[in-house]
Motif scaffolding. Sequence first.
Motif, PDB file in Angstrom:
ATOM      1  N   ALA A  46      28.985  34.999  40.025  1.00  0.00           N
ATOM      2  CA  ALA A  46      28.723  35.947  41.111  1.00  0.00           C
ATOM      3  C   ALA A  46      29.373  35.575  42.436  1.00  0.00           C
ATOM      4  O   ALA A  46      29.183  36.267  43.429  1.00  0.00           O
ATOM      5  CB  ALA A  46      27.215  36.113  41.309  1.00  0.00           C
ATOM      6  N   TYR A  47      30.146  34.461  42.467  1.00  0.00           N
ATOM      7  CA  TYR A  47      30.839  34.069  43.695  1.00  0.00           C
ATOM      8  C   TYR A  47      32.347  34.142  43.469  1.00  0.00           C
ATOM      9  O   TYR A  47      32.860  33.681  42.441  1.00  0.00           O
ATOM     10  CB  TYR A  47      30.427  32.657  44.125  1.00  0.00           C
ATOM     11  CG  TYR A  47      29.000  32.592  44.584  1.00  0.00           C
ATOM     12  CD1 TYR A  47      28.653  32.898  45.898  1.00  0.00           C
ATOM     13  CD2 TYR A  47      27.982  32.271  43.691  1.00  0.00           C
ATOM     14  CE1 TYR A  47      27.333  32.869  46.320  1.00  0.00           C
ATOM     15  CE2 TYR A  47      26.654  32.239  44.105  1.00  0.00           C
ATOM     16  CZ  TYR A  47      26.341  32.544  45.417  1.00  0.00           C
ATOM     17  OH  TYR A  47      25.032  32.523  45.835  1.00  0.00           O
ATOM     18  N   SER A  48      33.060  34.716  44.416  1.00  0.00           N
ATOM     19  CA  SER A  48      34.481  34.976  44.245  1.00  0.00           C
ATOM     20  C   SER A  48      35.310  33.706  44.252  1.00  0.00           C
ATOM     21  O   SER A  48      34.913  32.668  44.800  1.00  0.00           O
ATOM     22  CB  SER A  48      34.976  35.925  45.345  1.00  0.00           C
ATOM     23  OG  SER A  48      34.848  35.328  46.623  1.00  0.00           O
ATOM     24  N   ILE A  49      36.486  33.792  43.646  1.00  0.00           N
ATOM     25  CA  ILE A  49      37.446  32.694  43.613  1.00  0.00           C
ATOM     26  C   ILE A  49      38.202  32.668  44.937  1.00  0.00           C
ATOM     27  O   ILE A  49      38.716  33.699  45.375  1.00  0.00           O
ATOM     28  CB  ILE A  49      38.459  32.898  42.472  1.00  0.00           C
ATOM     29  CG1 ILE A  49      37.754  33.139  41.145  1.00  0.00           C
ATOM     30  CG2 ILE A  49      39.423  31.722  42.390  1.00  0.00           C
ATOM     31  CD1 ILE A  49      38.674  33.675  40.070  1.00  0.00           C
ATOM     32  N   PRO A  50      38.287  31.522  45.618  1.00  0.00           N
ATOM     33  CA  PRO A  50      39.101  31.473  46.848  1.00  0.00           C
ATOM     34  C   PRO A  50      40.565  31.786  46.546  1.00  0.00           C
ATOM     35  O   PRO A  50      41.136  31.285  45.573  1.00  0.00           O
ATOM     36  CB  PRO A  50      38.930  30.023  47.315  1.00  0.00           C
ATOM     37  CG  PRO A  50      37.650  29.557  46.698  1.00  0.00           C
ATOM     38  CD  PRO A  50      37.587  30.250  45.367  1.00  0.00           C
ATOM     39  N   THR A  56      37.505  32.447  51.802  1.00  0.00           N
ATOM     40  CA  THR A  56      36.061  32.219  51.830  1.00  0.00           C
ATOM     41  C   THR A  56      35.381  32.886  50.640  1.00  0.00           C
ATOM     42  O   THR A  56      35.520  34.095  50.453  1.00  0.00           O
ATOM     43  CB  THR A  56      35.457  32.764  53.129  1.00  0.00           C
ATOM     44  OG1 THR A  56      36.101  32.168  54.241  1.00  0.00           O
ATOM     45  CG2 THR A  56      33.963  32.478  53.188  1.00  0.00           C
ATOM     46  N   PRO A  57      34.645  32.144  49.805  1.00  0.00           N
ATOM     47  CA  PRO A  57      33.923  32.773  48.688  1.00  0.00           C
ATOM     48  C   PRO A  57      32.884  33.764  49.210  1.00  0.00           C
ATOM     49  O   PRO A  57      32.346  33.610  50.306  1.00  0.00           O
ATOM     50  CB  PRO A  57      33.249  31.586  47.995  1.00  0.00           C
ATOM     51  CG  PRO A  57      33.999  30.374  48.455  1.00  0.00           C
ATOM     52  CD  PRO A  57      34.463  30.682  49.838  1.00  0.00           C
ATOM     53  N   THR A  58      32.617  34.749  48.404  1.00  0.00           N
ATOM     54  CA  THR A  58      31.581  35.713  48.770  1.00  0.00           C
ATOM     55  C   THR A  58      30.812  36.119  47.527  1.00  0.00           C
ATOM     56  O   THR A  58      31.332  36.074  46.413  1.00  0.00           O
ATOM     57  CB  THR A  58      32.190  36.957  49.443  1.00  0.00           C
ATOM     58  OG1 THR A  58      31.144  37.787  49.957  1.00  0.00           O
ATOM     59  CG2 THR A  58      33.013  37.773  48.456  1.00  0.00           C
ATOM     60  N   SER A  59      29.562  36.492  47.712  1.00  0.00           N
ATOM     61  CA  SER A  59      28.757  36.996  46.613  1.00  0.00           C
ATOM     62  C   SER A  59      29.217  38.402  46.247  1.00  0.00           C
ATOM     63  O   SER A  59      29.641  39.184  47.096  1.00  0.00           O
ATOM     64  CB  SER A  59      27.286  37.020  47.016  1.00  0.00           C
ATOM     65  OG  SER A  59      26.518  37.749  46.074  1.00  0.00           O
ATOM     66  N   ALA A  60      29.122  38.725  44.962  1.00  0.00           N
ATOM     67  CA  ALA A  60      29.533  40.057  44.507  1.00  0.00           C
ATOM     68  C   ALA A  60      28.593  41.150  45.004  1.00  0.00           C
ATOM     69  O   ALA A  60      29.021  42.290  45.236  1.00  0.00           O
ATOM     70  CB  ALA A  60      29.590  40.084  42.978  1.00  0.00           C
TER      71      ALA A  60
END
Length: 376
Positions: A46-50, A56-60
Amino acid sequence: MSKAIRYIIILTVGILINSCGTYQLNRTKEFTKLNSSTDLNAEYVAYSIPTKKQETPTSAFPLFNIQSLSDINYFKVNLLDSKSIKIEYFDYKENANKELVFEGKLKKKFFEIYFEKKQLIIPLIVSNIDINRLRIGKDKNDNLVLMNFYENSGNLLIIGAGYSRETPYLFKKSNQFDDFKPFNKNNKWGYKDSNDNIVIETKYDYASFFYNNLAIVQKNGKYGLIDKEGNQLVDFEYDNLELKFASEQTYYLVTLNDKKGVLNLEGKLVIPINYDAIRSNTKDIFNLKIGNKYGFASLGNFIIPAIYSREFYLSRGDRFIKVERDGKRFFLDNEGYEYESDNVEPIKLGFLTMNELEAPILSTKRKPELSEQNIK
């Protein structure tokens, strides 16, 4: 049609395009063609690939217009038909599987959802655009692509303003994640490596992904931080502990007895747990609030107590800003010092007020103390 008229028309259209937003943004190169209706169906981290475009990672979940689910570890995508898609996830706080269904439209490369779509366009006269769109597809490496597009803009004749952005976020399948990953067994969380070997036993009520070699874990209702060897670096003492990704900084926001503070990425408390609200401003600057009083802090450097009567913003580019305290005007500099104002009375010209003649009295420089805050 004369050259002059054609030039005026081209110039006017160019001004309108640039002044009323960029709704024409329609990038699809990040997506690969979907070969079947099941191409999207899988479980993802649920966290993006840098990436270079989005470091910056982000939650979906905020991309699905849901701000309250930023601490979920995994989510499943299930395309139900050409007009609906289902998102499934496990909510550890409620110990239950949950699902969300979104209506949209399946296209060749992605499934498209509109959370907001308002358009009023009268060419060369007026426009008002409010768009919030999400496209869900795959890239050539089999990563899930969530392409978020947002625009709020408009114009009246050649006067316009607005903002727009289109950002791709990439998410790995859970079985392709090549770092330690949390897993749940019998309602307890631990960690496995990329080969599915257990590296930290299931003993936590919750466990997040690692970031900067630290992870948030929960035990007996309290949160702390561990490293990849399972060492407890921050004790289980907080009611809540969130990893925050701001535009120019990353930090842990902690809560204890309804008061908030900040830990740095090493787990050190750099802003004490005294505040009703803490909000990231710019770079390493935070806005602080206690009751109806405001202050600010520089991460790990200085804290200006929350003793001022209105919220203010300070960036590294500012030398001085004006503030108010106890009915009087003061100045603050970007190193956290306060100065008395010469208090020149503002000049009023009709509905305009000019107070640019005010200046700090440099001889009154002082450092406000935290003891000046009214902490209950």
